[in-house]
Each structure stands twice: as C-alpha cells, then as structure tokens.
Motif scaffolding. Structure first.
Motif, PDB file in Angstrom:
ATOM      1  N   LEU A  93     -33.323 -29.611  -8.334  1.00 13.60           N
ATOM      2  CA  LEU A  93     -32.778 -28.267  -8.496  1.00 13.60           C
ATOM      3  C   LEU A  93     -31.734 -27.932  -7.437  1.00 13.60           C
ATOM      4  O   LEU A  93     -31.067 -26.901  -7.529  1.00 13.60           O
ATOM      5  CB  LEU A  93     -33.907 -27.222  -8.426  1.00 13.60           C
ATOM      6  CG  LEU A  93     -34.986 -27.298  -9.506  1.00 13.60           C
ATOM      7  CD1 LEU A  93     -36.039 -26.226  -9.271  1.00 13.60           C
ATOM      8  CD2 LEU A  93     -34.377 -27.156 -10.898  1.00 13.60           C
ATOM      9  N   ALA A  94     -31.600 -28.811  -6.421  1.00 11.37           N
ATOM     10  CA  ALA A  94     -30.703 -28.543  -5.289  1.00 11.37           C
ATOM     11  C   ALA A  94     -31.007 -27.169  -4.704  1.00 11.37           C
ATOM     12  O   ALA A  94     -30.118 -26.336  -4.483  1.00 11.37           O
ATOM     13  CB  ALA A  94     -29.244 -28.639  -5.720  1.00 11.37           C
ATOM     14  N   GLN A  95     -32.301 -26.951  -4.440  1.00 12.61           N
ATOM     15  CA  GLN A  95     -32.751 -25.629  -4.005  1.00 12.61           C
ATOM     16  C   GLN A  95     -33.796 -25.742  -2.904  1.00 12.61           C
ATOM     17  O   GLN A  95     -34.678 -26.594  -2.959  1.00 12.61           O
ATOM     18  CB  GLN A  95     -33.340 -24.870  -5.201  1.00 12.61           C
ATOM     19  CG  GLN A  95     -33.886 -23.488  -4.893  1.00 12.61           C
ATOM     20  CD  GLN A  95     -34.375 -22.804  -6.138  1.00 12.61           C
ATOM     21  OE1 GLN A  95     -33.579 -22.427  -7.011  1.00 12.61           O
ATOM     22  NE2 GLN A  95     -35.679 -22.659  -6.267  1.00 12.61           N
ATOM     23  N   VAL A  96     -33.683 -24.871  -1.912  1.00 15.43           N
ATOM     24  CA  VAL A  96     -34.649 -24.792  -0.822  1.00 15.43           C
ATOM     25  C   VAL A  96     -35.262 -23.396  -0.820  1.00 15.43           C
ATOM     26  O   VAL A  96     -34.545 -22.394  -0.930  1.00 15.43           O
ATOM     27  CB  VAL A  96     -33.983 -25.058   0.542  1.00 15.43           C
ATOM     28  CG1 VAL A  96     -34.959 -24.769   1.687  1.00 15.43           C
ATOM     29  CG2 VAL A  96     -33.499 -26.506   0.628  1.00 15.43           C
ATOM     30  N   THR A  97     -36.576 -23.342  -0.711  1.00 15.00           N
ATOM     31  CA  THR A  97     -37.273 -22.068  -0.576  1.00 15.00           C
ATOM     32  C   THR A  97     -37.943 -22.029   0.789  1.00 15.00           C
ATOM     33  O   THR A  97     -38.580 -23.004   1.189  1.00 15.00           O
ATOM     34  CB  THR A  97     -38.341 -21.897  -1.671  1.00 15.00           C
ATOM     35  OG1 THR A  97     -37.714 -21.990  -2.960  1.00 15.00           O
ATOM     36  CG2 THR A  97     -39.034 -20.557  -1.551  1.00 15.00           C
ATOM     37  N   LYS A  98     -37.783 -20.922   1.505  1.00 20.04           N
ATOM     38  CA  LYS A  98     -38.405 -20.778   2.823  1.00 20.04           C
ATOM     39  C   LYS A  98     -39.326 -19.560   2.833  1.00 20.04           C
ATOM     40  O   LYS A  98     -38.993 -18.513   2.281  1.00 20.04           O
ATOM     41  CB  LYS A  98     -37.341 -20.666   3.918  1.00 20.04           C
ATOM     42  CG  LYS A  98     -36.332 -19.565   3.718  1.00 20.04           C
ATOM     43  CD  LYS A  98     -35.258 -19.546   4.806  1.00 20.04           C
ATOM     44  CE  LYS A  98     -35.816 -19.180   6.159  1.00 20.04           C
ATOM     45  NZ  LYS A  98     -34.729 -18.913   7.146  1.00 20.04           N
ATOM     46  N   ARG A  99     -40.492 -19.749   3.451  1.00 16.97           N
ATOM     47  CA  ARG A  99     -41.480 -18.681   3.531  1.00 16.97           C
ATOM     48  C   ARG A  99     -42.097 -18.675   4.927  1.00 16.97           C
ATOM     49  O   ARG A  99     -42.186 -19.724   5.571  1.00 16.97           O
ATOM     50  CB  ARG A  99     -42.610 -18.884   2.515  1.00 16.97           C
ATOM     51  CG  ARG A  99     -42.198 -19.043   1.069  1.00 16.97           C
ATOM     52  CD  ARG A  99     -43.441 -19.191   0.210  1.00 16.97           C
ATOM     53  NE  ARG A  99     -43.143 -19.325  -1.216  1.00 16.97           N
ATOM     54  CZ  ARG A  99     -43.123 -20.462  -1.866  1.00 16.97           C
ATOM     55  NH1 ARG A  99     -43.357 -21.590  -1.226  1.00 16.97           N
ATOM     56  NH2 ARG A  99     -42.870 -20.506  -3.159  1.00 16.97           N
ATOM     57  N   SER A 100     -42.584 -17.527   5.362  1.00 12.75           N
ATOM     58  CA  SER A 100     -43.336 -17.459   6.604  1.00 12.75           C
ATOM     59  C   SER A 100     -44.578 -18.323   6.487  1.00 12.75           C
ATOM     60  O   SER A 100     -45.324 -18.223   5.508  1.00 12.75           O
ATOM     61  CB  SER A 100     -43.748 -16.011   6.893  1.00 12.75           C
ATOM     62  OG  SER A 100     -44.772 -15.957   7.868  1.00 12.75           O
TER      63      SER A 100
END
Length: 204
Positions: A93-100
C-alpha cells in the motif's frame, strides 16, 4: 485492512515464553522475571467466521518496550515498537501508520513487553492441560474490555511451541514459533523506524 495488526500486537508479547527448566505456569513466570530478549520465526493462522488467513515471518523483542515484527509471506509488512510509537508499514500500500505505543498496546498481551508487572497485573493465570505433548497455560484478562476472551500459551518441554488468542468476536489466532533464541544480541537500530520516501504517513 489485513487481519493481523491486532493479533500481532497481542502476539508480540507472550510470544516470548520459550525457556527454562520448569513446567507450564512456572516457566511463564520465570520468563516474565528473567527474560530480556527473544527472536525467532513464526507462522500465524487467523480463523474467522468468513475466512482463514496464513502469514509468516520473523520477530525480535527487547525489553523494555522494543519489538519488531516482520511479515514476509504472502506479503511484506513491518510493525516496529520503538518504546514511544508503534509503526506499521505496508509495502504493498506504500503506507505507514503511526500510533502512540502506550495507547496502542494498553493492557493487551503486548504490554508484557514493556512492563514486567503487566502479566500478573492484567491476567489470571492457570495451567490448562496438555495435548499432543504440549503443556498449556491459560491467561484470562482481568478486565472485560480488552477485546480478548483468553490466551493460551503452549510449551513443548522447555521450548515455546505456540500461542492461541481468542478475541471477543470468536476469531482464533494461532501463532507457531520456530528457531527461538532467548539470548539474542540485537543491533538497537532494528527497533527504530524511518518512513521510506514517497509513502503516505497516517497518525492515529
């Protein structure tokens, strides 16, 4: 979204229980107090009402609070916990998700990575019998809103064999472990993540 993220963060943890010369519950407790790092390979099977999904890859865990989970088959995806942020990179997906990290893992099984007191604080533990030469320990969440009914951790002798997680929807995730190393020497850089150029970065 692929069926994995939650299972991983759950899995990223209790995953680590392979070792010592004790049985079942004693082995798990000794791991929790003594083990600081673990690495190996995994195969993960998620059974839901509509489908079954199989994935595999490698993992690395360093206490306190660092982990890297690499999916290599049938697609490539990386989950990194650097102590503050959990990064999820989907190459297709060429996607990065960032979360605490604190908010993401909460008191889930993954919290055992970051806090040695989490195991006994958040779970009621009991030996859960044997099957096919594997001795099981059941960990039931003390809180009702964790999203999981129970977790079973299996050992064959002194070695971690598998982990089973049943969520509140009845889905069952089984993670089978191989090539376990309980004394890994990590380059700390593997627990750092920089989004590749050109990918979308989403914050949640």
């Amino acid at each position: 979204m692929r069926i994995l993220s939650k299972a991983v963060l759950s899995g990223v943890m209790v995953i680590s229980c392979a070792l010592v010369n004790a049985g079942g519950l004693d082995t798990l407790q000794k791991f929790n107090s003594d083990t600081d790092g673990i690495s190996g390979q995994f195969t993960q099977i998620v059974h839901s009402k509509k489908r079954t999904q199989t994935t595999s890859g490698t993992f690395a865990i360093q206490r306190p609070g660092l982990f890297r989970w690499e999916y290599t088959q049938p697609y490539k995806q990386t989950i990194v916990g650097d102590g503050k942020i959990v990064w999820l990179y989907d190459q297709d997906l060429a996607q990065v998700t960032k979360r605490s990290q604190n908010q993401t893992i909460g008191d889930s099984p993954a919290a055992i990575l970051s806090n040695k007191s989490a195991l006994n604080a958040n779970y009621s533990l009991a030996d859960d019998g044997q099957k096919d030469g594997i001795h099981y320990i059941q960990a039931k969440p003390k809180r009702s809103n964790t999203g999981y009914q129970n977790i079973r951790i299996g050992f064959r002798g002194d070695n971690l064999a598998n982990m089973q997680l049943k969520d509140s929807f009845g889905n069952l995730t089984t993670i089978t472990f191989t090539q376990i190393n309980t004394q890994p020497k990590f380059d700390r850089s593997i627990f750092k993540f920089t989004p590749p150029k050109g990918v979308d970065v989403l914050s949640q």
